[in-house]
Scaffold this active site. Structure first.
Site, short mmCIF file in Angstrom:
data_model
loop_
_atom_site.label_atom_id
_atom_site.label_comp_id
_atom_site.label_asym_id
_atom_site.label_seq_id
_atom_site.Cartn_x
_atom_site.Cartn_y
_atom_site.Cartn_z
N GLU A 111 0.79 -1.28 0.05
CA GLU A 111 -0.11 -0.05 0.07
C GLU A 111 0.87 1.19 -0.05
O GLU A 111 1.45 1.62 0.93
CB GLU A 111 -0.92 -0.06 1.15
CG GLU A 111 -2.02 -1.21 1.25
CD GLU A 111 -3.18 -1.25 0.22
OE1 GLU A 111 -3.21 -0.20 -0.43
OE2 GLU A 111 -3.36 -2.22 -0.12
N CYS A 132 -1.80 9.48 2.33
CA CYS A 132 -1.48 8.71 1.15
C CYS A 132 -2.30 8.97 0.15
O CYS A 132 -2.06 9.35 -1.06
CB CYS A 132 -1.25 7.21 1.46
SG CYS A 132 -2.80 6.30 2.05
P1 NAD Z 1 8.45 4.25 5.40
O1 NAD Z 1 8.14 3.56 4.13
O2 NAD Z 1 9.79 4.86 5.39
O3 NAD Z 1 8.09 3.28 6.46
C1 NAD Z 1 7.07 2.46 6.79
C2 NAD Z 1 7.56 1.18 7.26
O4 NAD Z 1 8.85 0.89 6.50
C3 NAD Z 1 7.99 1.44 8.77
O5 NAD Z 1 7.40 0.28 9.59
C4 NAD Z 1 9.82 1.35 8.81
O6 NAD Z 1 10.20 0.87 10.02
C5 NAD Z 1 9.95 0.44 7.69
N1 NAD Z 1 11.31 0.75 7.05
C6 NAD Z 1 11.69 2.02 6.70
N2 NAD Z 1 12.75 1.72 6.01
C7 NAD Z 1 13.07 0.45 5.92
C8 NAD Z 1 14.12 -0.16 5.60
N3 NAD Z 1 15.29 0.31 4.78
N4 NAD Z 1 14.12 -1.41 5.49
C9 NAD Z 1 13.05 -2.07 6.26
N5 NAD Z 1 11.89 -1.31 6.68
C10 NAD Z 1 12.09 -0.08 6.75
O7 NAD Z 1 7.54 5.37 5.82
P2 NAD Z 1 7.42 6.79 4.87
O8 NAD Z 1 8.18 6.88 3.77
O9 NAD Z 1 7.34 7.71 5.79
O10 NAD Z 1 5.88 6.84 4.36
C11 NAD Z 1 5.36 7.75 3.65
C12 NAD Z 1 4.68 6.98 2.26
O11 NAD Z 1 3.68 5.97 2.48
C13 NAD Z 1 4.19 7.96 1.30
O12 NAD Z 1 4.65 7.49 0.16
C14 NAD Z 1 2.60 7.43 1.72
O13 NAD Z 1 1.77 7.77 0.36
C15 NAD Z 1 2.82 5.97 1.66
N6 NAD Z 1 1.40 5.68 2.54
C16 NAD Z 1 0.63 4.94 2.04
C17 NAD Z 1 -0.56 4.26 2.41
C18 NAD Z 1 -1.51 3.66 1.88
O14 NAD Z 1 -2.46 2.96 2.52
N7 NAD Z 1 -1.50 3.57 0.46
C19 NAD Z 1 -0.80 4.79 3.82
C20 NAD Z 1 0.04 5.57 4.41
C21 NAD Z 1 1.30 5.79 3.56
#
Ligand code: NAD
Length: 517
Positions: free
Chosen positions: A229, A263
């Site tokens: 997602e 998102c």
């Molecule tokens: P992120 O992707 O950095 O983090 C999300 C999760 O990934 C966390 O649990 C984190 O611990 C893990 N993570 C981060 N880096 C990692 C790595 N190198 N290896 C393994 N795991 C890792 O979060 P973000 O970038 O701040 O999120 C924002 C993005 O998420 C935006 O693009 C937003 O649109 C999207 N988003 C989508 C939805 C949806 O339902 N489609 C909902 C919320 C956010």
């Protein structure tokens, strides 16, 4: 089922799970899945009820935690976090029996006509749910409700960024849930990396597309299916006949709800050139009506979740090479405050505001002459999570919807398609893989197991498919496998009647043959 309520304080820090215990957690959950407990219908309902109560009993504390994390107002917390989870639990409690029922299907093969073809709804096994911070109750726990309903065990990795909310869930979880089947792991990159070493039966990830690639690579090692997602730049296309005042309210809602950290938030606006001025005036009025002259003092306007995200958003604004700030622009790094900000006359290819998802309260506005030009511009980008279109004319709505791929569409409103759980939610291409919410969550966490249940009778009917093969048995096979073979001139029959008729002919043939030989 009732458990005495107790008081709890919102913790100030989130304790990370020790790396040494992750293996133990995964194997405890796996072993308990094997016992069959999470599949038990009574148990599923009981755990869904407990998940509901975990949030319901401590609703006030959740408002407090969400406010501490990102200044989320009570209204936004109710709409974005609390009600989606409570409603999803109740939906499953009401519908689980129906969803779990075996599905009988009509056999297509003549030789199976008197047998049973069934699709059984089996759980996938142990699923890993990786949550995101912007809706830190909804994003990890709504998929969990689906996983529980479908009979799975789960490991849940909460967001390390929404510290207070994740810590509150972690504190309450063992008091409500069966932690031998559903277990929380907390942490950042090292803990997630450690988790990804293990084999799961499904991984459900919410977050950025950059991290999604890491998740998918790790999952590939175990051939584990994934649901991703993700996000993207969701445009709002405003057409010439739109009611500007209403559109300004709805676009402002889609941009500034949760301080732009959604998102499915409106990323940017495309508007006919001659509508720009009235639209900006209407937006200015909306923002002042909602948040007052100084939104920093408004109790209804939130904060950016972390300094890292504040810096990321400011970097996009600083790197822009086009447009002027016509509303807002005030910031306070220490308070993680960015005012509702509108930037007009932005070039579609701007290297700051138009290349990445903004995920913050800055609204770039791009103008266009013809709707076709706007559609062509958007089409150059990756398919977004949502396309928003504001148009009264059906023809204009179609021009946008037909030509632009996206995860979903919302016409004449924003965000509400995400809250409508009767619709499947998810992206396409770079904005995601797989759909969930309600019935679709149940299906996502279910293995549809095909079962053909035959009887041991009528063995003589099977002779045609056994060696030694002959020209005669080939003819019989053709008669039973190809529905058109008995009608060489290919007259189209009503299939159901024809197939049954042919089946009886075949039985009769074998019966007479057996009697005569
Ligand atoms: P992120 O992707 O950095 O983090 C999300 C999760 O990934 C966390 O649990 C984190 O611990 C893990 N993570 C981060 N880096 C990692 C790595 N190198 N290896 C393994 N795991 C890792 O979060 P973000 O970038 O701040 O999120 C924002 C993005 O998420 C935006 O693009 C937003 O649109 C999207 N988003 C989508 C939805 C949806 O339902 N489609 C909902 C919320 C956010």
């Amino acid at each position: 089922m009732a458990v005495a309520r107790f008081t709890v304080e919102v913790p100030e820090t989130l304790e990370y799970t020790s790396l040494d215990t992750i293996e133990d957690s995964v194997s405890v959950v796996r072993n308990n899945y094997i016992t069959g407990r999470p599949r038990n219908m009574y148990w599923r309902k009981f755990q869904l009820h407990r998940l509901h109560q975990l949030v319901k009993d401590h609703e006030e504390k959740f408002y407090e935690a969400l406010a501490k994390d990102m200044g989320k107002s009570r209204h936004e917390a109710l709409m974005g976090d609390i009600s989606p989870l409570l409603e999803e639990c109740l939906y499953f409690l009401d519908n689980i029996e129906k969803l779990a029922k075996d599905e009988k299907v009509q056999p297509r093969q003549i030789t199976n006509r008197f047998d049973q073809c069934i699709i059984r709804k089996d759980p996938l096994g142990v699923v890993l749910i990786l949550g995101c911070w912007n809706y830190p109750v909804q994003l990890p726990l709504v998929p969990l409700a689906g996983a529980i309903a479908a009979g799975n065990a789960a490991i849940i990795k909460l967001s390390e960024t929404a510290v207070h909310t994740s810590a509150l869930i972690t504190k309450l979880f063992p008091k409500y849930m069966d932690i031998s089947c559903y277990r929380i792991v907390n942490g950042g990159v090292p803990e997630t990396t450690a988790l990804l070493e293990y084999k799961f039966d499904h991984i459900f990830y919410t977050g950025s597309s950059t991290v999604a690639k890491i998740i998918m690579t790790a999952a590939a090692k175990h051939l584990t299916p994934v649901t991703l997602e993700l996000g993207g730049k969701s445009p709002a296309v405003i057409t010439a006949d739109a009611n500007i005042k209403t559109v300004a309210n709805r676009v402002a809602f889609g941009k500034f709800f949760n301080t732009g950290q959604s998102c499915v938030g409106v990323d940017y606006v495309l508007i006919p050139k001659n509508k720009l001025e009235p639209f900006v005036d209407a937006l200015r009025k909306t923002i002042t009506d909602w948040f007052g002259a100084n939104p920093k003092e408004s109790k209804d306007y939130g904060r950016i979740v972390s300094v890292r995200h504040f810096d990321r958003i400011m970097d996009l604004l600083d790197r822009r090479q086009s447009g002027s700030i016509v509303i807002g622009g005030d910031t306070d790094r220490e308070a993680r405050y960015i005012a509702p900000t509108v930037v007009t006359n932005v070039s579609f290819n701007d290297p700051g505001l138009m290349t990445e998802e903004i995920f913050g309260p800055i609204l770039p506005i791009v103008t266009y002459n013809e709707l076709e030009d706007a559609v062509a511009m958007i089409k150059r980008q990756e398919p977004p999570l949502t396309v928003y279109v504001f148009a009264n004319k059906k023809e204009d709505q179609r021009k946008v919807i037909d030509y632009l791929p996206s995860g979903g569409v919302c016409v004449n409103d924003t965000l509400m398609q995400f809250a409508e759980f009767s619709l499947p939610f998810g992206g396409v291409g770079n904005s995601g893989l797989g759909k969930y919410h309600g019935k679709r969550s149940y299906e996502l966490f279910t293995h549809e197991r095909s079962m053909l249940i035959k009887k041991q009778r009528f063995e003589f009917l099977m002779r045609a498919r056994y060696p030694p093969y002959s020209a005669h048995t080939l003819k019989l096979l053709r008669a039973s496998l190809l529905s058109s073979s008995l009608t060489t001139n290919r007259i189209i029959y009503k299939r159901g009647i024809k197939n049954t008729f042919i089946f009886f002919l075949v039985i009769l043939f074998f019966y007479i043959r057996k009697r005569l030989l």
